[in-house]
Design a protein around this motif. Structure first.
Motif, PDB file in Angstrom:
ATOM      1  N   ASP A  20      -7.875   1.845  -2.423  1.00  0.00           N
ATOM      2  CA  ASP A  20      -7.560   0.202  -2.555  1.00  0.00           C
ATOM      3  C   ASP A  20      -6.603  -0.029  -3.514  1.00  0.00           C
ATOM      4  OD1 ASP A  20      -8.118  -2.364  -2.759  1.00  0.00           O
ATOM      5  OD2 ASP A  20      -9.948  -2.251  -3.834  1.00  0.00           O
ATOM      6  N   PRO A  21      -5.383  -0.102  -2.745  1.00  0.00           N
ATOM      7  CA  PRO A  21      -3.999   0.009  -3.673  1.00  0.00           C
ATOM      8  C   PRO A  21      -4.161  -1.187  -4.611  1.00  0.00           C
ATOM      9  CG  PRO A  21      -3.468   0.653  -1.387  1.00  0.00           C
ATOM     10  CD  PRO A  21      -4.866   0.358  -1.702  1.00  0.00           C
ATOM     11  N   THR A  22      -4.884  -2.281  -4.305  1.00  0.00           N
ATOM     12  CA  THR A  22      -4.730  -3.816  -4.739  1.00  0.00           C
ATOM     13  C   THR A  22      -5.790  -3.896  -5.894  1.00  0.00           C
ATOM     14  OG1 THR A  22      -5.905  -4.922  -2.989  1.00  0.00           O
ATOM     15  CG2 THR A  22      -3.473  -4.900  -2.835  1.00  0.00           C
ATOM     16  N   GLU A  23      -6.637  -2.945  -6.244  1.00  0.00           N
ATOM     17  CA  GLU A  23      -7.622  -3.052  -7.098  1.00  0.00           C
ATOM     18  C   GLU A  23      -6.951  -3.093  -8.509  1.00  0.00           C
ATOM     19  OE1 GLU A  23     -11.056  -0.145  -9.156  1.00  0.00           O
ATOM     20  OE2 GLU A  23      -9.687   0.769  -7.754  1.00  0.00           O
ATOM     21  N   GLY A  24      -7.669  -4.390  -9.226  1.00  0.00           N
ATOM     22  CA  GLY A  24      -7.086  -4.809 -10.328  1.00  0.00           C
ATOM     23  C   GLY A  24      -6.049  -6.023 -10.370  1.00  0.00           C
ATOM     24  N   TRP A  25      -5.864  -6.140  -9.202  1.00  0.00           N
ATOM     25  CA  TRP A  25      -4.723  -7.491  -8.711  1.00  0.00           C
ATOM     26  C   TRP A  25      -5.458  -8.674  -8.440  1.00  0.00           C
ATOM     27  CZ3 TRP A  25       0.746  -7.117  -8.427  1.00  0.00           C
ATOM     28  CH2 TRP A  25       1.400  -5.864  -8.645  1.00  0.00           C
ATOM     29  N   LYS A  26      -4.826  -9.776  -8.688  1.00  0.00           N
ATOM     30  CA  LYS A  26      -5.373 -10.997  -8.328  1.00  0.00           C
ATOM     31  C   LYS A  26      -4.598 -11.437  -7.152  1.00  0.00           C
ATOM     32  CE  LYS A  26      -6.811 -15.421 -10.130  1.00  0.00           C
ATOM     33  NZ  LYS A  26      -6.532 -16.177 -11.666  1.00  0.00           N
ATOM     34  N   MET A  27      -5.360 -12.018  -6.051  1.00  0.00           N
ATOM     35  CA  MET A  27      -5.021 -12.634  -4.849  1.00  0.00           C
ATOM     36  C   MET A  27      -4.989 -13.983  -5.145  1.00  0.00           C
ATOM     37  SD  MET A  27      -3.678  -9.801  -3.444  1.00  0.00           S
ATOM     38  CE  MET A  27      -4.150  -8.063  -3.720  1.00  0.00           C
ATOM     39  N   LEU A  28      -3.823 -14.856  -5.299  1.00  0.00           N
ATOM     40  CA  LEU A  28      -4.024 -16.354  -5.221  1.00  0.00           C
ATOM     41  C   LEU A  28      -3.642 -16.812  -4.025  1.00  0.00           C
ATOM     42  CD1 LEU A  28      -1.904 -16.523  -8.676  1.00  0.00           C
ATOM     43  CD2 LEU A  28      -4.432 -16.570  -8.328  1.00  0.00           C
ATOM     44  N   GLY A  29      -4.635 -17.647  -3.514  1.00  0.00           N
ATOM     45  CA  GLY A  29      -4.345 -18.635  -2.379  1.00  0.00           C
ATOM     46  C   GLY A  29      -4.918 -17.810  -1.038  1.00  0.00           C
ATOM     47  N   GLY A  30      -6.038 -16.896  -1.286  1.00  0.00           N
ATOM     48  CA  GLY A  30      -6.700 -16.168  -0.280  1.00  0.00           C
ATOM     49  C   GLY A  30      -6.095 -15.042   0.013  1.00  0.00           C
ATOM     50  N   LYS A  31      -6.668 -14.025   1.092  1.00  0.00           N
ATOM     51  CA  LYS A  31      -6.208 -12.720   1.250  1.00  0.00           C
ATOM     52  C   LYS A  31      -4.745 -12.879   1.718  1.00  0.00           C
ATOM     53  CE  LYS A  31      -7.378  -8.296   1.293  1.00  0.00           C
ATOM     54  NZ  LYS A  31      -7.298  -7.581  -0.062  1.00  0.00           N
ATOM     55  N   CYS A  32      -3.744 -12.758   1.009  1.00  0.00           N
ATOM     56  CA  CYS A  32      -2.109 -12.831   1.724  1.00  0.00           C
ATOM     57  C   CYS A  32      -1.717 -11.621   1.914  1.00  0.00           C
ATOM     58  CB  CYS A  32      -1.491 -13.641   0.830  1.00  0.00           C
ATOM     59  SG  CYS A  32      -1.536 -13.127  -0.916  1.00  0.00           S
ATOM     60  N   VAL A  33      -2.357 -10.467   1.363  1.00  0.00           N
ATOM     61  CA  VAL A  33      -1.800  -9.099   1.530  1.00  0.00           C
ATOM     62  C   VAL A  33      -2.458  -8.203   2.642  1.00  0.00           C
ATOM     63  CG1 VAL A  33      -1.089  -7.025   0.157  1.00  0.00           C
ATOM     64  CG2 VAL A  33      -1.088  -9.512  -0.787  1.00  0.00           C
ATOM     65  N   LYS A  34      -1.567  -7.604   3.466  1.00  0.00           N
ATOM     66  CA  LYS A  34      -2.298  -6.646   4.246  1.00  0.00           C
ATOM     67  C   LYS A  34      -1.373  -5.091   4.309  1.00  0.00           C
ATOM     68  CE  LYS A  34      -3.720 -10.480   7.547  1.00  0.00           C
ATOM     69  NZ  LYS A  34      -3.628 -10.882   8.952  1.00  0.00           N
ATOM     70  N   ARG A  35      -2.181  -4.335   4.133  1.00  0.00           N
ATOM     71  CA  ARG A  35      -1.452  -2.794   4.220  1.00  0.00           C
ATOM     72  C   ARG A  35      -1.312  -2.515   5.542  1.00  0.00           C
ATOM     73  NH1 ARG A  35      -3.875   2.449   1.390  1.00  0.00           N
ATOM     74  NH2 ARG A  35      -5.555   2.101   2.720  1.00  0.00           N
ATOM     75  N   MET A  36      -0.056  -2.335   6.090  1.00  0.00           N
ATOM     76  CA  MET A  36       0.328  -1.752   7.591  1.00  0.00           C
ATOM     77  C   MET A  36       1.317  -0.657   7.405  1.00  0.00           C
ATOM     78  SD  MET A  36       0.992  -5.841   9.003  1.00  0.00           S
ATOM     79  CE  MET A  36       0.820  -4.917  10.695  1.00  0.00           C
ATOM     80  N   TYR A  37       1.188   0.378   8.311  1.00  0.00           N
ATOM     81  CA  TYR A  37       2.130   1.313   8.631  1.00  0.00           C
ATOM     82  C   TYR A  37       3.602   0.838   9.003  1.00  0.00           C
ATOM     83  CZ  TYR A  37       4.116   5.760   9.675  1.00  0.00           C
ATOM     84  OH  TYR A  37       5.117   6.940   9.561  1.00  0.00           O
ATOM     85  N   GLU A  38       4.551   1.259   8.152  1.00  0.00           N
ATOM     86  CA  GLU A  38       6.053   0.708   8.540  1.00  0.00           C
ATOM     87  C   GLU A  38       6.703   2.057   9.072  1.00  0.00           C
ATOM     88  OE1 GLU A  38       8.928  -2.416   8.398  1.00  0.00           O
ATOM     89  OE2 GLU A  38       6.620  -2.540   7.885  1.00  0.00           O
ATOM     90  N   LYS A  39       6.977   1.634  10.330  1.00  0.00           N
ATOM     91  CA  LYS A  39       7.585   3.002  10.838  1.00  0.00           C
ATOM     92  C   LYS A  39       9.099   3.330  10.345  1.00  0.00           C
ATOM     93  CE  LYS A  39       9.359   4.578  15.570  1.00  0.00           C
ATOM     94  NZ  LYS A  39       9.559   4.447  16.919  1.00  0.00           N
ATOM     95  N   GLY A  40       9.718   2.222   9.626  1.00  0.00           N
ATOM     96  CA  GLY A  40      11.094   2.416   9.176  1.00  0.00           C
ATOM     97  C   GLY A  40      11.077   3.213   8.017  1.00  0.00           C
ATOM     98  N   VAL A  41       9.873   2.940   7.016  1.00  0.00           N
ATOM     99  CA  VAL A  41       9.902   3.817   6.078  1.00  0.00           C
ATOM    100  C   VAL A  41       9.045   5.148   5.964  1.00  0.00           C
ATOM    101  CG1 VAL A  41      10.502   1.539   4.401  1.00  0.00           C
ATOM    102  CG2 VAL A  41       8.068   2.329   4.804  1.00  0.00           C
ATOM    103  N   LYS A  42       8.405   5.239   7.147  1.00  0.00           N
ATOM    104  CA  LYS A  42       7.540   6.301   7.234  1.00  0.00           C
ATOM    105  C   LYS A  42       6.403   6.370   6.517  1.00  0.00           C
ATOM    106  CE  LYS A  42      11.934   8.950   8.437  1.00  0.00           C
ATOM    107  NZ  LYS A  42      12.947   9.953   8.410  1.00  0.00           N
ATOM    108  N   GLY A  43       5.654   5.393   6.324  1.00  0.00           N
ATOM    109  CA  GLY A  43       4.503   5.114   5.533  1.00  0.00           C
ATOM    110  C   GLY A  43       4.118   3.489   5.503  1.00  0.00           C
ATOM    111  N   TYR A  44       3.112   3.704   4.585  1.00  0.00           N
ATOM    112  CA  TYR A  44       2.473   2.404   4.345  1.00  0.00           C
ATOM    113  C   TYR A  44       3.180   1.227   3.346  1.00  0.00           C
ATOM    114  CZ  TYR A  44      -1.574   4.028   7.063  1.00  0.00           C
ATOM    115  OH  TYR A  44      -2.457   4.373   7.784  1.00  0.00           O
ATOM    116  N   VAL A  45       3.218   0.115   3.859  1.00  0.00           N
ATOM    117  CA  VAL A  45       3.604  -0.750   3.052  1.00  0.00           C
ATOM    118  C   VAL A  45       2.792  -2.042   3.124  1.00  0.00           C
ATOM    119  CG1 VAL A  45       5.978  -0.261   3.373  1.00  0.00           C
ATOM    120  CG2 VAL A  45       5.144  -2.264   4.842  1.00  0.00           C
TER     121      VAL A  45
END
Length: 296
Positions: A20-45
């Motif tokens: 849970d990378p966003t543990e301890g973070w506050k999300m303002l305005g709803g669930k605006c952040v999604k973790r997805m695999y990014e082929k261009g960086v060869k990892g998750y962003v």
């Protein structure tokens, strides 16, 4: 909050790894952040998207502070074409006063009050559709914008729309690459003048309005420093453990007052008490105006 050892080359603030990378973070305005695999960086962003006002903020409780001592704050971001991104940094100065710095590609002028400042991120400094190590020179920016001495970073925030890989601090400025050549040359010219130009003056190929600054820049006469406990001001590569993998197309840029001036961003005069001057028109921006700007 960050009680870990901070004497190394970098301190990690946010990473896409873990359960849970966003543990301890506050999300303002709803669930605006999604973790997805990014082929261009060869990892998750993390994709941060949605209407204006959506953002992720650390710490979740603003009464707490991060206590990050290293002077260079790095956002690894990619800005999609035609979209805007906003970054927020809360710093503490040598007197313990907290000040909020808002940077956005949607701003057109610097506007300040004693405790808040909004700063535009010009297109030459934040290219679209390319990954970027955007490194904030916090001592230089805090001095130029607030006439104060940087002590620590106490909060960070990232607002829609962008892709975010990591956030971390560095003890030394980075070795830059991929910087717009015209900006680089004009910033070097301004830097070579010592303290730049007085507010209201215009000069150089890009027609800069602004003024000089000091403590974050180790090459300027009276404003120079070796960063003391922060480490050497000699540029160093972005630490391998924090940087993108080899082969990933990215740029690395140090955002300091020189580069802002090189992009026609007019900085305020040195703060001597009372109201600060605004960036272009020279008019004061008080607390009421700051609230109108959404900075209060």
């Amino acid at each position: 909050m960050f009680s870990i050892f901070q004497g190394g080359p970098f301190v990690e603030v946010f990473t896409p790894q873990g359960k849970d990378p966003t543990e301890g973070w506050k999300m303002l305005g709803g669930k605006c952040v999604k973790r997805m695999y990014e082929k261009g960086v060869k990892g998750y962003v993390h994709h941060i998207g949605g209407p204006p006002g959506l953002k992720m903020q650390l710490p979740a409780d603003e009464r707490r502070g991060l206590g990050l001592k290293q002077p260079y704050l790095v956002f690894q971001v990619l800005l999609p074409l035609g979209q805007h991104v906003s970054l927020e940094v809360v710093v503490a100065d040598a007197e313990g006063t907290r000040r909020r710095l808002l940077l956005s590609t949607s701003f057109t002028d610097v506007k300040t009050s004693p405790l808040h400042c909004q700063v535009p991120l010009p297109t030459p400094l934040v290219p679209t559709a390319r990954w970027l190590n955007l490194v904030l020179d916090l001592p230089g920016l805090v001095h130029a914008l607030f006439n104060a001495e940087f002590k620590s970073t106490e909060g960070v925030g990232v607002g829609a729309t962008c892709r975010l890989r990591k956030i971390f601090t560095m003890r030394s400025p980075p070795i830059e690459h991929g910087v717009d050549r015209a900006v680089e040359d004009e910033a070097a010219r301004i830097k070579g003048t010592g303290f730049g130009m007085d507010a209201g003056q215009t000069g150089g190929e890009l027609g800069i309005n602004g003024f000089g600054f000091g403590p974050g820049d180790a090459s300027n006469g009276a404003g120079s420093r070796d960063n003391g406990a922060y480490g050497s001001a000699v540029p160093e590569p972005v630490p391998r453990a924090a940087d993108f993998l080899p082969g990933v197309d990215r740029a690395t840029l140090l955002l300091d007052p020189h580069k802002l001036m090189a992009c026609r961003v007019a900085l305020p005069r040195a703060y001597t008490g009372g109201e600060r001057g605004s960036s272009r028109e020279g008019r004061g921006v008080g607390e009421r105006e700051a609230e109108d700007l959404g900075l209060g």
